[in-house]
Design a protein around this motif. Structure first.
Motif, PDB file in Angstrom:
ATOM      1  N   ASP A   1       0.829  -1.204   0.000  1.00 44.91           N
ATOM      2  CA  ASP A   1       0.000   0.000   0.000  1.00 44.91           C
ATOM      3  C   ASP A   1       0.860   1.250   0.000  1.00 44.91           C
ATOM      4  O   ASP A   1       0.574   2.227  -0.715  1.00 44.91           O
ATOM      5  CB  ASP A   1      -0.929   0.014   1.215  1.00 44.91           C
ATOM      6  CG  ASP A   1      -2.126  -0.916   1.042  1.00 44.91           C
ATOM      7  OD1 ASP A   1      -2.382  -1.344  -0.101  1.00 44.91           O
ATOM      8  OD2 ASP A   1      -2.789  -1.213   2.054  1.00 44.91           O
TER       9      ASP A   1
ATOM     10  N   ARG B   1       2.300   1.723  -3.435  1.00 46.32           N
ATOM     11  CA  ARG B   1       1.281   2.170  -4.391  1.00 46.32           C
ATOM     12  C   ARG B   1       0.963   3.641  -4.184  1.00 46.32           C
ATOM     13  O   ARG B   1       0.820   4.405  -5.146  1.00 46.32           O
ATOM     14  CB  ARG B   1       0.018   1.311  -4.245  1.00 46.32           C
ATOM     15  CG  ARG B   1       0.119  -0.067  -4.883  1.00 46.32           C
ATOM     16  CD  ARG B   1      -1.243  -0.719  -4.993  1.00 46.32           C
ATOM     17  NE  ARG B   1      -1.755  -1.113  -3.695  1.00 46.32           N
ATOM     18  CZ  ARG B   1      -1.688  -2.363  -3.215  1.00 46.32           C
ATOM     19  NH1 ARG B   1      -1.134  -3.325  -3.928  1.00 46.32           N
ATOM     20  NH2 ARG B   1      -2.179  -2.659  -2.026  1.00 46.32           N
ATOM     21  N   ASN B   2       0.845   4.060  -2.928  1.00 46.62           N
ATOM     22  CA  ASN B   2       0.559   5.470  -2.629  1.00 46.62           C
ATOM     23  C   ASN B   2       1.700   6.368  -3.090  1.00 46.62           C
ATOM     24  O   ASN B   2       1.466   7.463  -3.631  1.00 46.62           O
ATOM     25  CB  ASN B   2       0.322   5.657  -1.131  1.00 46.62           C
ATOM     26  CG  ASN B   2      -0.968   5.016  -0.663  1.00 46.62           C
ATOM     27  OD1 ASN B   2      -1.896   4.816  -1.456  1.00 46.62           O
ATOM     28  ND2 ASN B   2      -1.045   4.686   0.619  1.00 46.62           N
TER      29      ASN B   2
ATOM     30  N   ARG C   1       1.585   6.679  -6.822  1.00 44.97           N
ATOM     31  CA  ARG C   1       0.498   7.569  -7.235  1.00 44.97           C
ATOM     32  C   ARG C   1       0.881   9.028  -7.019  1.00 44.97           C
ATOM     33  O   ARG C   1       0.618   9.888  -7.874  1.00 44.97           O
ATOM     34  CB  ARG C   1      -0.778   7.243  -6.462  1.00 44.97           C
ATOM     35  CG  ARG C   1      -2.001   8.036  -6.940  1.00 44.97           C
ATOM     36  CD  ARG C   1      -3.265   7.695  -6.186  1.00 44.97           C
ATOM     37  NE  ARG C   1      -3.198   8.097  -4.792  1.00 44.97           N
ATOM     38  CZ  ARG C   1      -3.068   7.245  -3.780  1.00 44.97           C
ATOM     39  NH1 ARG C   1      -2.989   5.945  -4.002  1.00 44.97           N
ATOM     40  NH2 ARG C   1      -3.013   7.684  -2.537  1.00 44.97           N
TER      41      ARG C   1
ATOM     42  N   PHE D   1       3.218  10.058  -9.702  1.00 44.71           N
ATOM     43  CA  PHE D   1       2.508  10.243 -10.968  1.00 44.71           C
ATOM     44  C   PHE D   1       1.758  11.571 -10.980  1.00 44.71           C
ATOM     45  O   PHE D   1       1.816  12.315 -11.965  1.00 44.71           O
ATOM     46  CB  PHE D   1       1.532   9.085 -11.179  1.00 44.71           C
ATOM     47  CG  PHE D   1       0.674   9.237 -12.407  1.00 44.71           C
ATOM     48  CD1 PHE D   1       1.184   8.946 -13.687  1.00 44.71           C
ATOM     49  CD2 PHE D   1      -0.646   9.673 -12.307  1.00 44.71           C
ATOM     50  CE1 PHE D   1       0.403   9.080 -14.799  1.00 44.71           C
ATOM     51  CE2 PHE D   1      -1.442   9.826 -13.439  1.00 44.71           C
ATOM     52  CZ  PHE D   1      -0.910   9.530 -14.697  1.00 44.71           C
ATOM     53  N   GLU D   2       1.077  11.871  -9.895  1.00 44.33           N
ATOM     54  CA  GLU D   2       0.327  13.133  -9.815  1.00 44.33           C
ATOM     55  C   GLU D   2       1.257  14.331  -9.857  1.00 44.33           C
ATOM     56  O   GLU D   2       0.945  15.356 -10.477  1.00 44.33           O
ATOM     57  CB  GLU D   2      -0.512  13.140  -8.529  1.00 44.33           C
ATOM     58  CG  GLU D   2      -1.658  12.123  -8.553  1.00 44.33           C
ATOM     59  CD  GLU D   2      -2.374  12.037  -7.222  1.00 44.33           C
ATOM     60  OE1 GLU D   2      -1.895  12.669  -6.247  1.00 44.33           O
ATOM     61  OE2 GLU D   2      -3.414  11.355  -7.152  1.00 44.33           O
TER      62      GLU D   2
ATOM     63  N   GLU E   1       2.209  14.792 -13.416  1.00 48.21           N
ATOM     64  CA  GLU E   1       1.120  15.375 -14.196  1.00 48.21           C
ATOM     65  C   GLU E   1       1.068  16.899 -13.989  1.00 48.21           C
ATOM     66  O   GLU E   1       0.855  17.657 -14.937  1.00 48.21           O
ATOM     67  CB  GLU E   1      -0.215  14.760 -13.749  1.00 48.21           C
ATOM     68  CG  GLU E   1      -0.404  13.317 -14.215  1.00 48.21           C
ATOM     69  CD  GLU E   1      -0.801  13.234 -15.658  1.00 48.21           C
ATOM     70  OE1 GLU E   1      -1.916  13.686 -15.995  1.00 48.21           O
ATOM     71  OE2 GLU E   1       0.020  12.760 -16.465  1.00 48.21           O
TER      72      GLU E   1
END
Length: 252
Positions: free
Chosen positions: A234, A237-238, A241, A244-245, A248
């Motif tokens: 977890d 994964r966090n 993320r 990735f954000e 972006e």
């Protein structure tokens, strides 16, 4: 006056022999190998050796715990299960390479089909690397060894242990708390064993304002080997993320 590389000697400080003479002369005492300049070279060589050994291990988890735990202990059996679960989840398992819980985690990693690594340390009493290690190295210096644990691990799993285990655990938490390393999970296995310490931290440190409100949450407590793996997954994964954000937002 005499120059020796970047050094300059005057008067009575001028050595009786040159560096080359001392290097090529095999006679006389061997105290020179214990001097600070020589230690710098040894330290450098240990870093190079460790970096070379671990640079391609992939995602790894360090498992800490007591060297005194016996094979018939529930803590040993739990350590073996944790090592196996981590290996099955695709993680390389790194330990201090010794007996007890370290051996258990290495043993479990091998049984789970994963890579088992041991980072030993030279001690006044003999402690060889355990037999369940695929890759191993023994360091002279604790701080070099600790650097390897931190640099090449994506999580720390802390089993019941003594002063050495506490040292490794609090160092990891301090590095995360101060932002010296990328935030990664520190999982304490054994709620009965570690629960009193967590309560003490909340009562004596948090209530006194000696740590921040979110600091106790840097430690995850569990008795379940499957939950150990899930907490680590977890967290990764966090983190992925968040990366990735951030990418972006930067337009990358």
């Amino acid at each position: 006056m005499r120059r020796a590389g970047p050094l300059t000697f005057h008067g009575s400080a001028i050595p009786e022999t040159t560096t080359d003479q001392r290097l090529l002369d095999r006679r006389g005492p061997a105290e020179w190998v214990h001097t600070d300049p020589w230690r710098v070279m040894r330290i450098q060589s240990e870093f190079v050796e460790g970096f070379g050994l671990l640079s391609e291990v992939g995602q790894a988890v360090s498992v800490f715990g007591s060297a005194r735990t016996k094979p018939d202990s529930p803590h040993y059996q739990l350590g073996e299960t944790v090592g196996g679960k981590l290996a099955e989840a695709g993680y390389t398992v790194i330990t201090g390479g010794g007996p007890g819980v370290m051996e258990a985690a290495n043993r479990g990693a091998q049984k789970g089909g994963g890579t088992s690594i041991g980072l030993g340390i030279e001690l006044p009493f003999e402690q060889a690397l355990n037999e369940y290690i695929d890759i191993g190295v023994t360091f002279r210096y604790f701080f070099v060894r600790k650097t390897m644990f931190v640099k090449y691990s994506q999580a720390f799993v802390v089993m019941p242990g003594g002063f050495g285990t506490l040292d490794e655990m609090f160092e990891a938490i301090t590095l995360v708390q101060t932002g010296k390393v990328t935030r990664f999970p520190v999982v304490l296995v054994g709620t009965e064993f570690w629960g009193g310490l967590r309560d003490w931290i909340r009562k004596n440190l948090l209530e006194e304002g000696l740590i921040s409100p979110g600091d106790p949450d840097l430690m995850h407590l569990t008795d379940d080997p499957d939950e150990v793996v899930e907490i680590i997954r977890d967290a990764h994964r966090n983190l992925a993320r968040m990366d990735f954000e951030a990418g972006e937002q930067d337009g990358t």
